[in-house]
Design a protein around this motif. Sequence first.
Motif, mmCIF file in Angstrom:
data_model
loop_
_atom_site.group_PDB
_atom_site.id
_atom_site.type_symbol
_atom_site.label_atom_id
_atom_site.label_comp_id
_atom_site.label_asym_id
_atom_site.label_seq_id
_atom_site.Cartn_x
_atom_site.Cartn_y
_atom_site.Cartn_z
ATOM 1 N N ASP A 241 0.330 -8.027 9.089
ATOM 2 C CA ASP A 241 -0.055 -9.371 8.678
ATOM 3 C C ASP A 241 -0.662 -9.364 7.283
ATOM 4 O O ASP A 241 -0.679 -10.387 6.605
ATOM 5 N N ASN A 242 -1.173 -8.198 6.867
ATOM 6 C CA ASN A 242 -1.883 -8.114 5.590
ATOM 7 C C ASN A 242 -1.276 -7.138 4.597
ATOM 8 O O ASN A 242 -1.486 -7.265 3.401
ATOM 9 N N ILE A 243 -0.554 -6.135 5.098
ATOM 10 C CA ILE A 243 -0.050 -5.100 4.194
ATOM 11 C C ILE A 243 1.421 -4.824 4.438
ATOM 12 O O ILE A 243 1.960 -5.117 5.510
ATOM 13 N N THR A 244 2.046 -4.267 3.418
ATOM 14 C CA THR A 244 3.381 -3.676 3.543
ATOM 15 C C THR A 244 3.247 -2.205 3.182
ATOM 16 O O THR A 244 3.005 -1.876 2.022
ATOM 17 N N PRO A 245 3.351 -1.311 4.167
ATOM 18 C CA PRO A 245 3.146 0.117 3.890
ATOM 19 C C PRO A 245 4.393 0.795 3.348
ATOM 20 O O PRO A 245 5.513 0.535 3.810
ATOM 21 N N ILE A 246 4.174 1.646 2.356
ATOM 22 C CA ILE A 246 5.253 2.456 1.792
ATOM 23 C C ILE A 246 4.805 3.910 1.809
ATOM 24 O O ILE A 246 3.864 4.284 1.096
ATOM 25 N N ILE A 247 5.442 4.724 2.624
ATOM 26 C CA ILE A 247 5.122 6.144 2.679
ATOM 27 C C ILE A 247 5.916 6.874 1.605
ATOM 28 O O ILE A 247 7.136 6.690 1.490
ATOM 29 N N LYS B 181 4.155 -1.473 -8.971
ATOM 30 C CA LYS B 181 5.105 -1.680 -7.880
ATOM 31 C C LYS B 181 4.394 -1.633 -6.535
ATOM 32 O O LYS B 181 4.897 -2.136 -5.525
ATOM 33 N N ILE B 182 3.241 -0.964 -6.505
ATOM 34 C CA ILE B 182 2.338 -1.001 -5.365
ATOM 35 C C ILE B 182 0.971 -1.401 -5.893
ATOM 36 O O ILE B 182 0.671 -1.233 -7.073
ATOM 37 N N ILE C 268 0.843 -1.194 0.000
ATOM 38 C CA ILE C 268 0.000 0.000 0.000
ATOM 39 C C ILE C 268 0.878 1.244 0.000
ATOM 40 O O ILE C 268 1.679 1.453 0.917
ATOM 41 N N GLY C 269 0.740 2.061 -1.038
ATOM 42 C CA GLY C 269 1.428 3.338 -1.089
ATOM 43 C C GLY C 269 0.641 4.391 -0.336
ATOM 44 O O GLY C 269 -0.581 4.504 -0.512
#
Length: 383
Positions: A50-56, A131-132, A24-25
């Motif tokens: 557990d469900n997402i990989t956050p990218i700020i 990529k996201i 998630i961007g």
Amino acid sequence: MRNIQPNIMHHPEKESNRDKRIKIGITHGDLNGISYEVIIKALNDNRLFDNITPIIYGSSKALSYHRNGMKYHDFNYKIIKSADDVIHQKVNIINVSNEEVRIEYGKSDPVAGKFAFLALEEAVKDLKEEKIQVLVTGPLNKHNIQSDAFDFPGHTEYLAAKFESNASLMLMVKDQLRIGVVTGHIPLARVAESITSQLILQKLEIIRDTLVRDFGIEKPKIAVLGINPHAGDQGVIGHEDQEKLVPAIEEAWDNGILAFGPFPADGFFGSSAFLKYDAILAMYHDQGLIPFKTLAFEGGVNFTAGLPIVRTSPAHGTAYDKAGQNQSSPAAMREALYLALDIYRNRLQYDELTHNPLQSGQIQDFQQNRNNKEPDEMKRAED
């Protein structure tokens, strides 16, 4: 707002893809508002990973400044150069500029507008390149972001242009309350002339499609609010409702869309009639957003329906008056993250089923058909 995922038989070769965490961007919005505060608070819950990989998409220096001001010293993050380099189970941040940044809480600053645009531009680029998977946008200032590169009233219009969509709609969501608007960020003086039967029908089609595909509702019921007070009182207070809305609703029914109304907006919300419908179509911004924010301000989410990508945002703005005080609730940002995840997964499942004839019969199990029988009070109103 968390959807219960249906028990559906999947293709084994696709199962591993679905089990992957969704990238998630998150754009940082306005540096001087509450964006970083609500992002930090929302991402401080390790269960999210557990469900997402956050990218700020933003500024690591700004993130550090806000984190220290909030005394969230245990909030850790990883600076990465590309979304390809993400570290799972971590908060990742991509610096969208190497320029020095100065935080001035509560101040509208062109520099903050520039940084907001750079973050949005970089995130959209990665979204296009897959990529996201989804985008969650932090609130921005619609004035200080304006430039030759960003000449839009807001996120909705910018994203519609970037993804070449002529049929998008701002849908405000909080649990079972969903309100869309026919005309978005335009002056009130232009509302009546901008509304046409064809535009109303287009928005009804978008709402119907998104309720089915993104929210899993088989036969959604949509309420349509009137343009004029009392929905025109059969022409006593304007003719727009009879001349524009009624024909649009009739054509919607001919196209299989369960649209009802037009309803007077004041009585509709005052009598809790909105609880009978899966979504509501308001005619203009304040007609829909005032009741929405009154009923659901704390955890409301703005979802852009009709786009080929998934984008959500907290329903609140920059909240300059609260900036730097560590008093803002992360509820709306957290719900924006969860809703983006839910919609993305729902789309994957729905599209897989509709494109696979062997599983097409399972669509009804996927969709949340809450009531196959139309109650008497839901029949098409004539007044």
